[in-house]
Design an enzyme around this catalytic site. Sequence first.
Site, PDB file in Angstrom:
ATOM      1  N   ASP A  10       0.839  -1.371  -0.172  1.00 52.60           N
ATOM      2  CA  ASP A  10       0.652  -0.252   0.043  1.00 52.60           C
ATOM      3  C   ASP A  10       1.055   1.474  -0.257  1.00 52.60           C
ATOM      4  OD1 ASP A  10       1.091  -0.902   2.921  1.00 52.60           O
ATOM      5  OD2 ASP A  10      -0.887  -1.321   3.457  1.00 52.60           O
ATOM      6  N   GLU A  33     -10.277  -1.551   5.001  1.00 55.72           N
ATOM      7  CA  GLU A  33     -10.757  -1.408   6.529  1.00 55.72           C
ATOM      8  C   GLU A  33     -11.806  -1.890   6.420  1.00 55.72           C
ATOM      9  OE1 GLU A  33      -8.910   0.390   8.320  1.00 55.72           O
ATOM     10  OE2 GLU A  33      -8.321   2.547   7.717  1.00 55.72           O
ATOM     11  N   HIS A  58      -7.704  -4.481  10.156  1.00 53.75           N
ATOM     12  CA  HIS A  58      -7.608  -4.459   8.725  1.00 53.75           C
ATOM     13  C   HIS A  58      -6.075  -5.118   7.931  1.00 53.75           C
ATOM     14  CE1 HIS A  58      -4.644   0.206   8.883  1.00 53.75           C
ATOM     15  NE2 HIS A  58      -4.332  -1.634   8.795  1.00 53.75           N
ATOM     16  N   ASN A  86      -7.843  -2.607  14.138  1.00 49.57           N
ATOM     17  CA  ASN A  86      -9.950  -3.258  13.673  1.00 49.57           C
ATOM     18  C   ASN A  86      -9.526  -4.244  12.934  1.00 49.57           C
ATOM     19  OD1 ASN A  86      -8.055  -1.742  11.465  1.00 49.57           O
ATOM     20  ND2 ASN A  86      -9.786  -0.140  11.065  1.00 49.57           N
TER      21      ASN A  86
END
Length: 260
Positions: free
Chosen positions: A67, A143, A138, A136
């Site tokens: 990313d 996400e 990811h 979270n």
Amino acid sequence: MEVIICANEEQVGRIAAARIASALARRPDPVMGLATGSSPLGTYAALKERVDAGTLNLSNATFFALDEYLGLPRTDPNSYAETIRRTFTEPLGVDPQRVHVPVGDAEDTDASCEQYEAAIAAAGGIDVQILGIGSNGHIGFNEPGSSFTSRTRTKTLTARTRADNARFFGPGFVPTHCVTQGLGTIMDAGRLVLTALGEAKAEAVAAAVEGPVSAMCPASILQFHRYATVVVDEDAASHLQLKDYYRDSFALLPQGRRPV
Ligand code: F6R
């Protein structure tokens, strides 16, 4: 899924590196997927030890990062292109021409995402993908709510991810968007090696490994991969229910399957 619980960060790195090295050994010109952030640093250090010792040769390998922040030029010190150069490419003496990172400031981002997918395919696909996990759940910057079939594209970062990553940026500015390989892209890799360290990851690790497979925890898609290894320290493992089983499975591994 293989889950390995380690005493400390150094052991996490050594075991992850062993799994990665054996996946890379299957092809003369292997392709490796890279992650940024804190989690893979021990793995990169352990891979460097192997390169320095002459037991791992990365000169014919190609690399694709997961990313990049949208809007950051690759020369920005906080860009993932620059982070990968600093933490992986230079220390391991890899040819920078062989290291690909999604472009954060392309004129046509959609076209650039398609080119990234095409470049991975042209290289023969990713043999082994290194992953961290967000608090979270990811992976990459996919996400919660990301499509399980997604490909490289732009995503909006959640407020939680922006808060987690604020430590890298000065006060007042944290990027809001990114370009990330999709969950479909990640799942196409031949092997996945996810590392996680610390109590802050414990809830996400438990949801990914033992929770229902759900877009609410994108990392839970690893349960659908044939060759996924999760290497964690004691704190990151602290919410797992089957810890004793994972320890037994590791202790009972036959000689040839032992990572170190
Ligand atoms: C980074 C990436 C992210 C991180 C995750 C954990 O390329 O894809 O999924 O792996 O946010 O970050 P750290 O390792 O810094 O806790």
